[in-house]
Design a protein around this motif. Structure first.
Motif, mmCIF file in Angstrom:
data_model
loop_
_atom_site.group_PDB
_atom_site.id
_atom_site.type_symbol
_atom_site.label_atom_id
_atom_site.label_comp_id
_atom_site.label_asym_id
_atom_site.label_seq_id
_atom_site.Cartn_x
_atom_site.Cartn_y
_atom_site.Cartn_z
ATOM 1 N N ARG A 71 14.738 9.724 -18.492
ATOM 2 C CA ARG A 71 13.462 9.778 -18.246
ATOM 3 C C ARG A 71 13.214 10.067 -16.791
ATOM 4 O O ARG A 71 12.365 10.853 -16.320
ATOM 5 N N LEU A 72 13.809 9.361 -15.855
ATOM 6 C CA LEU A 72 13.834 9.532 -14.388
ATOM 7 C C LEU A 72 14.174 11.087 -14.040
ATOM 8 O O LEU A 72 13.549 11.616 -13.233
ATOM 9 N N ALA A 73 15.460 11.428 -14.640
ATOM 10 C CA ALA A 73 15.827 12.802 -14.473
ATOM 11 C C ALA A 73 14.848 13.781 -14.894
ATOM 12 O O ALA A 73 14.182 14.775 -14.175
ATOM 13 N N LYS A 74 14.146 13.525 -16.001
ATOM 14 C CA LYS A 74 12.887 14.444 -16.528
ATOM 15 C C LYS A 74 11.846 14.431 -15.508
ATOM 16 O O LYS A 74 11.360 15.542 -15.283
ATOM 17 N N MET A 134 17.164 16.963 -9.272
ATOM 18 C CA MET A 134 15.559 16.735 -8.788
ATOM 19 C C MET A 134 15.163 17.837 -8.343
ATOM 20 O O MET A 134 15.606 18.231 -7.112
ATOM 21 N N GLY A 135 14.024 18.548 -8.983
ATOM 22 C CA GLY A 135 13.667 19.777 -8.795
ATOM 23 C C GLY A 135 12.660 19.691 -7.456
ATOM 24 O O GLY A 135 12.510 18.544 -7.017
ATOM 25 N N PRO A 136 12.523 20.928 -6.856
ATOM 26 C CA PRO A 136 11.432 21.078 -5.606
ATOM 27 C C PRO A 136 9.957 20.531 -6.203
ATOM 28 O O PRO A 136 9.668 20.664 -7.367
ATOM 29 N N GLY A 137 9.413 19.536 -5.400
ATOM 30 C CA GLY A 137 8.111 19.078 -5.622
ATOM 31 C C GLY A 137 8.456 17.772 -6.931
ATOM 32 O O GLY A 137 7.212 17.339 -7.303
ATOM 33 N N GLY A 138 9.682 17.551 -7.373
ATOM 34 C CA GLY A 138 9.573 16.480 -8.464
ATOM 35 C C GLY A 138 9.381 15.071 -7.900
ATOM 36 O O GLY A 138 9.243 14.675 -6.861
ATOM 37 N N SER A 139 8.846 14.471 -8.808
ATOM 38 C CA SER A 139 8.363 12.842 -8.411
ATOM 39 C C SER A 139 8.628 11.943 -9.514
ATOM 40 O O SER A 139 8.421 12.440 -10.643
ATOM 41 N N LEU A 140 9.559 10.802 -9.186
ATOM 42 C CA LEU A 140 9.700 10.051 -10.479
ATOM 43 C C LEU A 140 9.319 8.576 -9.939
ATOM 44 O O LEU A 140 9.172 8.382 -8.773
ATOM 45 N N GLU A 141 8.972 7.982 -10.971
ATOM 46 C CA GLU A 141 8.337 6.544 -10.707
ATOM 47 C C GLU A 141 9.462 5.469 -10.969
ATOM 48 O O GLU A 141 9.974 5.481 -12.028
ATOM 49 N N TYR A 163 14.806 15.177 2.410
ATOM 50 C CA TYR A 163 13.720 15.833 1.798
ATOM 51 C C TYR A 163 12.823 14.757 0.726
ATOM 52 O O TYR A 163 11.701 14.872 0.685
ATOM 53 N N VAL A 164 13.507 13.676 0.409
ATOM 54 C CA VAL A 164 12.902 12.693 -0.495
ATOM 55 C C VAL A 164 12.170 11.642 0.321
ATOM 56 O O VAL A 164 12.654 11.101 1.255
ATOM 57 N N GLN A 165 10.951 11.474 -0.004
ATOM 58 C CA GLN A 165 9.902 10.669 0.509
ATOM 59 C C GLN A 165 9.472 9.557 -0.325
ATOM 60 O O GLN A 165 9.418 9.932 -1.731
ATOM 61 N N VAL A 166 9.080 8.268 -0.035
ATOM 62 C CA VAL A 166 8.657 7.384 -0.961
ATOM 63 C C VAL A 166 7.296 7.376 -0.719
ATOM 64 O O VAL A 166 6.685 7.429 0.436
ATOM 65 N N ARG A 179 5.924 -1.078 -7.759
ATOM 66 C CA ARG A 179 6.113 0.229 -8.195
ATOM 67 C C ARG A 179 6.285 1.170 -7.204
ATOM 68 O O ARG A 179 5.403 0.845 -6.113
ATOM 69 N N PHE A 180 6.973 2.355 -7.153
ATOM 70 C CA PHE A 180 6.706 3.213 -6.092
ATOM 71 C C PHE A 180 7.154 4.608 -6.691
ATOM 72 O O PHE A 180 7.882 4.620 -7.552
ATOM 73 N N ARG A 181 7.023 5.793 -5.984
ATOM 74 C CA ARG A 181 7.326 6.915 -6.218
ATOM 75 C C ARG A 181 8.440 7.607 -5.211
ATOM 76 O O ARG A 181 7.917 7.415 -4.298
#
Lengths: 374, 449
Positions: B64-67, B78-85, B126-129, B149-151
């Protein structure tokens, strides 16, 4: 006329043509090689400048080399312990697996599976298994914790077994001391008793320190009472996993042998009133003599050549604790930074060849069995 | 009568119990090592059979996270603009106020400095919380369970394959659970650490296996070494099976059924050669290969046969025991088989290739399996012949190399065990499929007495 003779010539040459690739292999990589190693063993040679004849000097020098005597002792101990243990275990396994129950083929295959993997695979798995904080030390810790309980369990099981057998004997029924159904009953009852005793708190495992036996990086020896005959613990560890992988192979040989024993022999023995151990000792074991001869020969030759495990362990075990003849030869030819000592390597190789031949000959005299089709 | 029947049943049960016990003894170390090869730390104490990588909840979460991150659920990324919870739960005692974790995307890569060289884009850049919030607080046994919870958002326009993450909380605030189980818990439980939150299902479950392929690459060519080693072993095994089958049956047939001068001597010599250990003849054979088989290899433009497969193949064209097996087989065939062909005037070659060889399928089958297994597992001779470069190693020597690479300072057993099982897989599969041939092979070689 000319055609006929050329055809006949072709027929005469044909066997040699068919044999040619094998003969090439045999002559170059065995015959020539063997002769040359004999020659090298009388010379001093460093792989680069020409060999120099030194007579018997190498043969005298290897016996003065502490590494060589260690290697010889390790190889011989390894050979004795492993060959004996694997032969006995293989025979017992085969006797046990020679039954007609459903699924027996699956179990035979399962036991044999570790033997198909390479020595590198098995050695690496066992190095992991024998780590200071590894599975084996964990099992030993657990065993120490539950030691008293395990003994109690075995005692009760054996007691029940003996009582049942005694009862049957009193009623004058023929019964073996190792009647499986009684053993099973004993184990089952004993398990229930001991398990509930632990469950309800009558018995508790002992608190012990975790076992931290170092299996490889040590020069300690075992068993102590044997004095200079004892072997190093790392060598013992190699013995354990060597037996673990070779016993199933030899078990298959014994199984094949067992299936060749004519049924009438058992039946005749049973008519004569022989039972259990008598049948095994006086009928089966003598019948299996050719197989035993084969298993012991293959075991002796195989164990004397032990090299892979030592090379894979590398610096994880002290060299003196695990060095074998095969490794001694190798390390004389490829000593890393110093000059190769081909003469010493060859002399010790000749020694290994001679030792193999002598031991195989000796056991041929002792066991005396020779298979018919040899 | 009834008594007898009951006893027979008990007998069978006893036999099965003992069979199972022995299975544990023989298969146990193998199975345990395989389960541990999936673990993050195969040397944890006490050793346990509970493997995070085998929990279905983690399978679902890693997929799920990779999706969510815009990657493939099975292979991760993790693609550009991707966001995981992500959610994480901590326990605190009643007198302590829970604090949201300190979230760091570290510049970290498994496999050390060699792997760091290969990273083109660090997730840390690149990745931000985003949206860190407390979503639940519920009383538990003797304290509180607080869930945050965070993204994680990929703000760059590059695809990332690894997103490591560290969460740190104050002392005494205990980690309970998270969307995906952490790979390590460090600093007395204060820091929970993930190798890759967007790993995807397969790299998550077979993390150590993926590492074996990813982290071992040739410094000169940049190609993955482990795959090369597998290829080398496959090539060597197939070639040597073919030469062995052909030459062993030719020689076996000649020795079994043809009359010629020197036959007895050759056979005696063959038996003698089977008794002499390889470690005796290898000294000369090493030199023979070094000098290119008496200089003959120079004709083919090879000054030496060391570090070449040609060397391994030529020195292993056909083994004495294979010839022995074929000879045993051909001897047992009835003479009538070839007599009629002989009367028709067929030559030895015709008889061999047209009549005898097609009959030899069973022993050739056994020989194929035996030779394949032998070459695949061979260690001593390749160790002598192939020393460099690492690209040329067969798998067994590669494994030795792998053990040295991961065992230099502290033992990183995950990849070592994983590599071990990959290399054992082909023979195990062969064994399961062609079990009968293995057993036959043993009894074939067993007739040599």
């Amino acid at each position: 006329m000319g055609r006929v003779s050329s055809a006949r010539l072709r027929e005469k040459v044909a066997p040699y043509v068919l044999l040619a690739p094998f003969l090439f292999s045999l002559i170059v990589f065995f015959g020539y090689a063997f002769a040359r190693v004999v020659y090298f063993s009388f010379t001093e040679y460093d792989l680069f400048s020409a060999p120099r004849w030194v007579g018997l000097k190498n043969y005298l020098n290897i016996f003065r080399d502490l590494d060589f005597t260690r290697a010889m002792k390790n190889s011989l101990t390894f050979m004795l312990v492993v060959t004996t243990a694997q032969t006995i275990i293989a025979l017992l396994l085969a006797l046990f697996l020679n039954q007609k129950v459903r699924g027996i083929k699956f179990f035979r295959a399962a036991y044999y599976m570790p033997s198909v993997a390479s020595s590198v695979v098995v050695t690496l798995i066992f190095i992991w298994f024998f780590q200071k904080r590894g599975v084996l030390n964990f099992l030993i810790t657990k065993f120490k914790e539950y030691q008293a309980i395990i003994w109690l369990f075995l005692l009760i099981a054996a007691g029940i077994n003996i009582l049942l057998v005694a009862w049957e004997k009193l009623r004058r029924r023929p019964v073996s001391l190792f009647e499986p159904s009684f053993a099973f009953l004993g184990i089952l009852v004993s398990f229930i008793v001991v398990f509930s005793a632990v469950r309800f708190g009558f018995l508790a495992p002992r608190e012990v320190q975790p076992a931290e036996i170092i299996w490889f990086n040590t020069t300690k020896t075992w068993p102590d009472f044997l004095g200079s005959l004892s072997f190093s613990i790392p060598l013992g560890a190699i013995m354990i996993f060597n037996i673990w992988t070779t016993a199933p192979t030899f078990m298959l040989l014994y199984l094949a042998g067992l299936q060749d024993i004519p049924r009438e022999l058992y039946e005749a023995a049973q008519v004569d009133g022989a039972e259990g151990w008598h049948i095994i000792l006086h009928i089966i074991v003598p019948q299996l003599k050719p197989i035993t001869f084969l298993v012991v020969t293959m075991g002796l030759i195989g164990t004397l050549q032990m090299f892979d495990q030592v090379a894979i362990l590398g610096s994880q075990a002290p060299r003196s604790a695990v060095i074998t003849l095969a490794y001694y030869i190798y390390s004389n030819l490829f000593p890393g930074s110093s000059t190769p000592r081909v003469g010493m390597a060859s002399a010790s190789a000749m020694f290994l060849a001679l030792l193999t031949a002598l031991i195989v000959y000796a056991q041929r005299r002792v066991i005396g069995g020779e298979s018919d089709n040899a | 009568m009834h008594d007898l029947k009951a006893r027979r049943w008990a007998n069978v049960a006893a036999i099965y119990c003992f069979l199972l016990l022995l299975s544990v003894l023989f298969m146990g170390p193998f199975v345990f090592a395989f389960l541990s090869s999936l673990k993050d730390n195969p040397t944890e104490w006490p050793p346990s059979l509970l493997v995070n990588q085998l929990r279905p909840a983690n399978w679902a979460a890693s997929y799920r996270l990779a999706k969510q991150g815009g990657g493939n659920g099975f292979t991760g990324g993790m693609g550009p603009g991707g966001s995981l919870e992500f959610e994480v739960t901590y326990w605190t005692s009643p007198d302590q106020e829970p604090v949201p974790p300190d979230i760091v995307i570290p510049k970290r890569v498994q496999g050390g400095a060699v792997m760091a060289l290969r990273v083109t884009h660090w997730a840390a850049d690149y990745v931000q919380v985003a949206d860190l919030e407390e979503v639940r607080r519920e009383p538990s046994a003797d304290g509180f369970l607080t869930t945050y919870r965070f993204r994680l958002v990929n703000t760059g326009d590059v695809a990332l394959d690894t997103v490591p993450m560290d969460l740190t909380v104050p002392m005494r605030q205990q980690f309970v659970s998270a969307t995906l189980s952490p790979n390590r818990i460090e600093r007395l439980g204060r820091t929970q650490s993930w190798n890759n939150v967007s790993a995807g299902l397969l790299p998550y479950v077979f993390g150590n296996y993926a590492r074996v392929f990813r982290e071992n690459y040739s410094v000169s060519t940049g190609r993955g070494l482990f795959l090369l080693w597998i290829r080398n072993s496959v090539f060597l095994a197939i070639t040597r099976v073919l030469t062995t089958l052909l030459f062993a049956s030719m020689a076996g047939y000649a020795l079994a059924r043809l009359d010629f001068r020197g036959k007895g001597a050759i056979f005696a010599f063959l038996l003698f050669s089977m008794m002499i250990p390889q470690q005796v003849t290898f000294i000369s054979n090493y030199l023979v290969l070094r000098d290119g088989v008496f200089g003959l290899s120079r004709l083919f433009g090879m000054p030496t046969l060391l570090n070449t497969y040609a060397g391994l193949i030529i020195s292993g064209l056909v083994g004495a025991s294979s010839v022995f097996i074929m000879k045993q087989f051909f001897e047992r065939l009835p003479a009538s088989m070839e007599e009629s062909a002989r009367i028709d005037g067929a030559s030895t070659y015709t008889v061999f290739f047209r009549i005898m060889l097609p009959l030899a399928k069973p022993p050739l089958g056994a020989l194929t399996i035996l030779t394949f297994q032998g070459v695949w597992n061979e260690f001593f001779w390749p160790l002598v012949v192939i020393t460099s470069p690492a690209d040329k190693y067969p798998l067994t020597i590669g494994l030795l190399n792998l053990q040295r690479a991961y065992g230099s300072a502290t033992f990183d057993w995950g990849p070592i065990l994983a590599g071990t099982f990959i290399s054992a897989l082909p023979v195990i599969v062969l064994f399961i499929v062609f079990q009968q041939y293995f057993v036959e092979g043993i009894s074939f070689s067993g007739t040599k007495g």
